[in-house]
Design a protein around this motif. Structure first.
Motif, short mmCIF file in Angstrom:
data_model
loop_
_atom_site.label_atom_id
_atom_site.label_comp_id
_atom_site.label_asym_id
_atom_site.label_seq_id
_atom_site.Cartn_x
_atom_site.Cartn_y
_atom_site.Cartn_z
N ALA A 56 -8.03 -0.76 7.29
CA ALA A 56 -7.18 -1.63 6.47
C ALA A 56 -6.87 -0.97 5.13
O ALA A 56 -5.72 -0.96 4.67
CB ALA A 56 -7.88 -2.96 6.25
N LYS A 57 -7.88 -0.36 4.53
CA LYS A 57 -7.68 0.23 3.21
C LYS A 57 -6.78 1.46 3.26
O LYS A 57 -5.94 1.66 2.39
CB LYS A 57 -9.04 0.61 2.60
N VAL A 58 -7.00 2.31 4.29
CA VAL A 58 -6.18 3.52 4.40
C VAL A 58 -4.72 3.11 4.58
O VAL A 58 -3.83 3.67 3.93
CB VAL A 58 -6.64 4.39 5.58
N ARG A 59 -4.48 2.10 5.44
CA ARG A 59 -3.08 1.70 5.68
C ARG A 59 -2.46 1.08 4.44
O ARG A 59 -1.29 1.29 4.14
CB ARG A 59 -3.00 0.78 6.88
N GLN A 60 -3.27 0.35 3.71
CA GLN A 60 -2.75 -0.27 2.49
C GLN A 60 -2.38 0.81 1.46
O GLN A 60 -1.28 0.78 0.88
CB GLN A 60 -3.79 -1.21 1.91
N ALA A 61 -3.28 1.76 1.28
CA ALA A 61 -3.02 2.83 0.31
C ALA A 61 -1.81 3.65 0.74
O ALA A 61 -0.96 4.00 -0.08
CB ALA A 61 -4.24 3.73 0.17
N ILE A 75 3.54 6.74 2.50
CA ILE A 75 3.20 7.87 3.39
C ILE A 75 2.65 7.32 4.71
O ILE A 75 2.00 8.04 5.45
CB ILE A 75 2.18 8.84 2.76
N ASP A 76 2.91 6.04 5.01
CA ASP A 76 2.32 5.47 6.23
C ASP A 76 2.84 6.13 7.50
O ASP A 76 2.17 6.11 8.52
CB ASP A 76 2.48 3.95 6.30
N HIS A 77 4.04 6.76 7.43
CA HIS A 77 4.55 7.41 8.64
C HIS A 77 3.95 8.80 8.84
O HIS A 77 4.23 9.46 9.82
CB HIS A 77 6.07 7.51 8.56
N LEU A 78 3.13 9.25 7.90
CA LEU A 78 2.60 10.63 7.98
C LEU A 78 1.13 10.66 8.39
O LEU A 78 0.53 11.73 8.45
CB LEU A 78 2.72 11.32 6.61
N LEU A 79 0.55 9.50 8.67
CA LEU A 79 -0.90 9.43 8.84
C LEU A 79 -1.45 10.35 9.92
O LEU A 79 -2.58 10.81 9.83
CB LEU A 79 -1.33 7.98 9.11
N ILE A 118 -3.33 11.60 -3.93
CA ILE A 118 -3.49 10.39 -4.75
C ILE A 118 -4.03 9.26 -3.89
O ILE A 118 -4.92 8.50 -4.31
CB ILE A 118 -2.14 10.01 -5.40
N GLY A 119 -3.53 9.19 -2.65
CA GLY A 119 -4.01 8.16 -1.73
C GLY A 119 -5.50 8.26 -1.51
O GLY A 119 -6.22 7.26 -1.46
N ARG A 120 -5.98 9.49 -1.39
CA ARG A 120 -7.41 9.67 -1.14
C ARG A 120 -8.25 9.14 -2.30
O ARG A 120 -9.38 8.71 -2.11
CB ARG A 120 -7.70 11.15 -0.91
N ALA A 121 -7.68 9.21 -3.51
CA ALA A 121 -8.43 8.70 -4.66
C ALA A 121 -8.31 7.18 -4.76
O ALA A 121 -9.31 6.49 -4.91
CB ALA A 121 -7.92 9.36 -5.94
N VAL A 122 -7.07 6.65 -4.65
CA VAL A 122 -6.91 5.22 -4.94
C VAL A 122 -7.44 4.34 -3.81
O VAL A 122 -7.64 3.15 -4.01
CB VAL A 122 -5.44 4.84 -5.26
N VAL A 123 -7.67 4.92 -2.63
CA VAL A 123 -8.18 4.12 -1.53
C VAL A 123 -9.61 3.65 -1.83
O VAL A 123 -10.07 2.64 -1.34
CB VAL A 123 -8.12 4.92 -0.21
N ARG A 124 -10.27 4.41 -2.69
CA ARG A 124 -11.64 4.04 -3.04
C ARG A 124 -11.62 3.03 -4.18
O ARG A 124 -10.72 3.04 -5.02
CB ARG A 124 -12.39 5.29 -3.53
N SER A 125 -12.61 2.15 -4.20
CA SER A 125 -12.67 1.27 -5.37
C SER A 125 -13.72 1.85 -6.31
O SER A 125 -14.87 1.47 -6.28
CB SER A 125 -13.01 -0.15 -4.96
#
Lengths: 367, 273
Positions: free
Chosen positions: A112-117, A123-127, A144-151
């Protein structure tokens, strides 16, 4: 309460004293930009906060807890690196999920978090792709996604846009700022680009030779620089600096340039400056404070000056015109059609209200 | 257009010819192993046997000579595994923490420069003292010692090529240094790992002098076994060739499977000083 509090931080690399006594407090939710020329210690400071470098002296507190001796993984931070630092053998999805997996997040939550980020960064089409199949801008989004996915408590950005071309950089600047507004997280961003600092920061911390030269809101630094260095660093084209001498005559004060030109200063500045009459100063004028003079009637504080234009740099909206003033080349920001060719004589209005006077011996701004 | 096609044809022909030239001894080796005794010595030579005869191999297996290949497999395999494990750890330490300062890495590779023949007798005496002569452990440890400098040197080069930020990102993301080694450094140096392992294995596989001096009957390796077929009166060409084929096959198979890593591993990072 400060989310990050740094006290008396020093860092040495062998004989190089990279960080020389930094005190810094960053409030929760603030977007702080550490800016300065290369070698000023900004990246070292960031890496020390992350725990990738050890602090030689001083303390670092995150959320009220001293973390000096904690390894990076226990500091609860997320970081975006200059060269993206994506794992080439993992897909975009797995790259983003990497930190969550390392912290044993349940699989459903990871998904859920990866898809949200990914959705947030478009970039959801590049997963399913691998990093080598992505463009520079896409790589940066994944990083950036890899960083913001974390809380995390703290998000660190180490010159994340410096590998992108100018247009992408503009776009990503807005993107990161929007991300900060949406997430409301504490972010610390390192850059050498003063435009990035001005446009993105809630607060700029300007570093020079391992020390904080000045910190504050972007416009505060821009309009009230504490030193010549700050005045010259922020703004593009940079502030013009002209050697001068402070004159005090009965009623008011003025600066006299080396070529004899005398520019009176507004009366409001007399009380502060009159005692310093006779002292050499450096006059600082921003390009946008020099305009084409109207045929008649100047505003208070403006000084009329006739100049011969030596060089024109039209950018479309504005034209930057260089002329000589007090023996120095000075840049004025004019309207596009104010001047048509070099060599032209032009009546200029110099706004002395906004001028900055600097003590040449200390490089500190006097007024 | 035509000219270019002609040059392509000529170049291809030259390449085919060269390849045939290089492959011919191997071809001949395989053919001899399938021939009968008469065919081996026939004149003019017979280019291929009248039928594929496995008699020579049958003899090797019946007499138990083939177990020497198994010995070689165990010894080379075990020493490769140990050398890769220890060597990779040491290389990581040298590359990332500058363990031992600037010169330890150079000193380690210098250990590889010792001519084996110069140390074979001291080692023999040591092994007699330790009771390690004619044991698998003895050869495994010796080959490990010989291969370690090579593994360390190669792996250090590959590890130095990995961008440091990848490891730092993993540390920030929540991994311990050991997990970083396992989840980032090893996957990143996979090609180098395989290439180094193959060379290490091949060295141990082909090693002859130590195996000759340090083994008697129990753990003879196939390289030593082949020499037993060279007699004072005559040479047993059928056995020599069949044994050589048995000794070549494992390498062929391993390299065949790992070819892509081998090529990439050799071409990447190997020359870091």
């Amino acid at each position: 309460m400060a989310d990050l509090r740094i006290k008396g931080l020093h860092k040495y690399y062998g004989s190089v004293h990279a960080v020389r006594g930094v005190d810094l407090e960053i409030a929760a939710g603030e977007f702080t930009v550490l800016v300065g020329q290369s070698g000023c210690g900004k990246s070292t400071l960031l890496r020390t906060i992350a725990g990738l470098e050890d602090a030689d002296e001083g303390t670092i507190e995150i959320g009220g807890e001293v973390v000096n001796d904690e390894p990076p993984r226990r500091r609860d931070i997320a970081m975006v690196f200059q060269n993206y630092a994506l794992y080439p053998y993992l897909t975009v999805y797995d790259n983003i999920a990497f930190g969550l997996r390392a912290r044993r997040t349940p699989a459903g939550e990871i998904n859920a978090k990866v898809r949200q980020a990914a959705g947030m960064l478009a970039i959801d089409h590049l997963l399913d792709r691998f990093p080598r199949q992505l463009s520079g801008g896409q790589l940066q989004r994944v990083a950036i996604g890899r960083a913001v996915v974390r809380s995390a408590r703290l998000y660190l950005f180490d010159e994340p846009l410096s590998n992108l071309d100018a247009q992408l950089r503009d776009e990503m600047r807005g993107e990161i700022k929007r991300l900060h507004q949406e997430l409301g997280k504490t972010m610390i961003y390192v850059t050498h680009d003063q435009i990035e600092a001005m446009t993105m920061a809630d607060r700029i911390v300007l570093l020079r030779d391992g020390r904080i030269e000045q910190q504050g809101a972007p416009l505060e630094l821009y309009e009230r620089p504490a030193t010549r260095y700050v005045a010259g660093f922020l703004g593009s084209p940079p502030m013009n600096f002209i050697q001068a001498e402070l004159l005090g005559d009965g009623g008011g004060v003025a600066v006299r340039l080396t070529d004899g030109t005398t520019l009176p200063l507004p009366a409001s500045r007399t009380p502060r400056l009159a005692p310093l009459a006779g002292q050499p100063v450096v006059l600082g004028l921003r390009p946008e404070h020099i305009a084409r003079a109207p045929a008649a009637g100047l505003r208070a504080g403006q000084v009329r000056h006739t100049a011969r234009i030596d060089l024109l740099l039209p950018t479309g909206a504005r034209t930057y015109a260089t002329f000589a003033l007090g023996g120095a080349p000075v840049v004025a920001e004019l309207q596009a059609h104010d001047v048509s060719k070099t060599g032209e004589q032009l009546e200029l209005a110099i706004d002395m209200n906004r001028s900055v006077l600097i003590d040449p011996t200390t490089d500190h701004v006097i007024a | 257009m035509r000219r270019r096609r002609l040059s392509t044809v000529l170049r291809t022909a030259a390449a085919v010819l060269l390849t045939m030239l290089f492959l011919f001894p191997i071809y001949w080796l395989f053919m001899i192993s399938f021939k009968t005794a008469e065919e081996i010595f026939a004149f003019p030579p017979k280019w291929w046997p009248s039928r594929i005869g496995l008699g020579s191999y049958a003899v090797l297996f019946k007499d138990g000579d083939a177990t020497t290949v198994a010995n070689s497999l165990v010894i080379a395999g075990a020493s490769t595994l140990i050398a890769m494990f220890l060597g990779t750890l040491a290389a990581y330490s040298l590359a990332r923490w500058r363990t031992g300062g600037e010169h330890l890495a150079n000193w380690i590779i210098s250990q590889r420069m010792v001519p084996p023949i110069a140390v074979v007798f001291p080692i023999f005496l040591l092994y007699v003292f330790l009771g390690w002569v004619d044991t698998r452990v003895g050869l495994i440890l010796l080959y490990t010692a010989f291969n370690l400098p090579y593994v360390i040197w190669m792996m250090r080069g590959y590890i130095l090529d990995i961008p440091r930020a990848l490891e730092e990102a993993a540390l920030v993301d929540g991994l311990t240094p050991w997990q970083v080694l396992w989840q980032v450094v090893l996957p990143m140096s996979r090609a180098g790992l395989f290439a180094t392992a193959i060379f290490t294995f091949v060295f141990a596989w082909n090693e002859f002098i130590f195996a000759l001096v340090l083994t008697r009957t129990e753990v003879t390796t196939y390289t030593v076994q082949v020499t037993h077929y060279f007699g004072g009166q005559s040479n047993f060409w059928a056995k020599i060739s069949a044994m050589s084929v048995l000794g070549t096959l494992p390498i062929f198979i391993v390299v065949g499977f790992l070819q892509k890593y081998l090529v990439r591993g050799i071409s990447m990072g190997a020359v870091k000083g």
